[in-house]
Design an enzyme around this catalytic site. Sequence first.
Site, PDB file in Angstrom:
ATOM      1  CG  ASN A   9     -15.644   6.746 -35.399  1.00 26.84           C
ATOM      2  OD1 ASN A   9     -16.617   6.702 -35.395  1.00 26.84           O
ATOM      3  ND2 ASN A   9     -15.060   6.429 -34.041  1.00 26.84           N
ATOM      4  CE  LYS A  11     -14.405   9.952 -32.868  1.00 28.66           C
ATOM      5  NZ  LYS A  11     -13.462  10.488 -31.858  1.00 28.66           N
ATOM      6  CG  HIS A  93     -14.092   4.767 -30.213  1.00 20.35           C
ATOM      7  ND1 HIS A  93     -14.101   5.829 -29.491  1.00 20.35           N
ATOM      8  CD2 HIS A  93     -13.370   5.109 -31.354  1.00 20.35           C
ATOM      9  CE1 HIS A  93     -13.536   6.773 -29.953  1.00 20.35           C
ATOM     10  NE2 HIS A  93     -13.148   6.324 -30.898  1.00 20.35           N
ATOM     11  CD  GLU A  95     -15.016   9.263 -28.972  1.00 24.53           C
ATOM     12  OE1 GLU A  95     -16.039   8.940 -29.665  1.00 24.53           O
ATOM     13  OE2 GLU A  95     -14.253  10.020 -29.186  1.00 24.53           O
ATOM     14  CD  GLU A 163      -9.265   5.357 -32.115  1.00 27.85           C
ATOM     15  OE1 GLU A 163      -9.348   5.913 -33.245  1.00 27.85           O
ATOM     16  OE2 GLU A 163     -10.172   5.285 -31.566  1.00 27.85           O
ATOM     17  N   GLY A 169      -9.123  13.729 -30.709  1.00 32.12           N
ATOM     18  CA  GLY A 169      -9.708  14.866 -30.918  1.00 32.12           C
ATOM     19  C   GLY A 169      -9.134  16.035 -29.892  1.00 32.12           C
ATOM     20  CB  SER A 208      -4.770  14.070 -33.086  1.00 35.58           C
ATOM     21  OG  SER A 208      -5.571  14.465 -32.236  1.00 35.58           O
ATOM     22  N   GLY A 229     -10.934  10.147 -37.015  1.00 37.44           N
ATOM     23  CA  GLY A 229     -12.178  10.828 -36.684  1.00 37.44           C
ATOM     24  C   GLY A 229     -12.375  12.033 -37.459  1.00 37.44           C
TER      25      GLY A 229
HETATM   26  P1  13P Z   1      -9.786  12.148 -34.102  1.00 37.26           P
HETATM   27  O1  13P Z   1      -9.183  11.914 -35.238  1.00 37.26           O
HETATM   28  O2  13P Z   1     -10.726  13.208 -33.923  1.00 37.26           O
HETATM   29  O3  13P Z   1      -8.689  12.345 -33.143  1.00 37.26           O
HETATM   30  O4  13P Z   1     -10.420  10.844 -33.331  1.00 37.26           O
HETATM   31  C1  13P Z   1      -9.933   9.659 -33.521  1.00 37.26           C
HETATM   32  C2  13P Z   1     -11.077   8.633 -33.275  1.00 37.26           C
HETATM   33  O5  13P Z   1     -11.491   8.481 -32.161  1.00 37.26           O
HETATM   34  C3  13P Z   1     -11.392   7.840 -34.241  1.00 37.26           C
HETATM   35  O6  13P Z   1     -11.949   6.532 -33.655  1.00 37.26           O
END
Ligand code: 13P
Length: 250
Positions: A9, A11, A93, A95, A163, A169, A208, A229
């Site tokens: 992803n 983002k 997601h 976010e 997640e 992150g 992560s 991510g």
């Molecule tokens: P990270 O791998 O950067 O922690 O993000 C995970 C994520 O939100 C994937 O959709």
Amino acid sequence: MTRKLAAGNWKMHGHTPNLAELQRLLDIHSNAKCDVLLCPPATLIHRMATMCTDSKLAIGGQDCHGAVTGAHTGEISAQMLADAGATYVIVGHSERRTDHNETNADIRSKAEAAIAADLTAIVCLGESEAERLAGSTIEVIEQQLIESLPSTANAENLVIAYEPIWAIGTGMVPTLDQIAEVHDFLRGKLREIMANAADDIPLLYGGSVKAANAVDIFNVSNVDGALVGGASLKADDFSPIISALDVHAK
Ligand code: 13P
């Protein structure tokens, strides 16, 4: 055996020069046994999907609207994503849930719109740090699953991504036992709802994931891949994650 999926992803990251990262993945993983997916920003979907024609790699969107068409300035429908060459879309997601106040009901309608457009919906679930500390993780996951599961889901058109919000992150990752607890719960709950089809729905872990922890995470029961991510932005980071999953694929 449940199919394995390494999904990235991007983002809100990525411009034309970053297409070189996809080209590197295409060069390295042309014989991947696991499924590989990148979900770039909408502006790159068509170009990336064109690059992936006749390859093992798929391209997906990061969100879609629940309606087929209409007066929704700035939104993208599932059919538009499919028209641009996407075959998957992430919905729900955390976010999006936070930034756009998306509810489980919104996510269910987005997933149903995705499936109606012949996309595979990746439905994201996950508890906050406060919910984890309060001991309510499974309760939260159960409610999100029940309320956001599309009624039209089957083994071909649905992926679930667990997640934990506090792991996204941050470099913090649940213990392998904590991941197993949620993934085993998800598989059991899906069996109650969808019977045998549940066994073929890929359950991804996200939060992560890096090359350094991917091998251990992919050995956890009922983990069929990852939604990555930050470590999906560079081919050099994503490639070893794909390779770690590939050994589990048929
Ligand atoms: P990270 O791998 O950067 O922690 O993000 C995970 C994520 O939100 C994937 O959709």
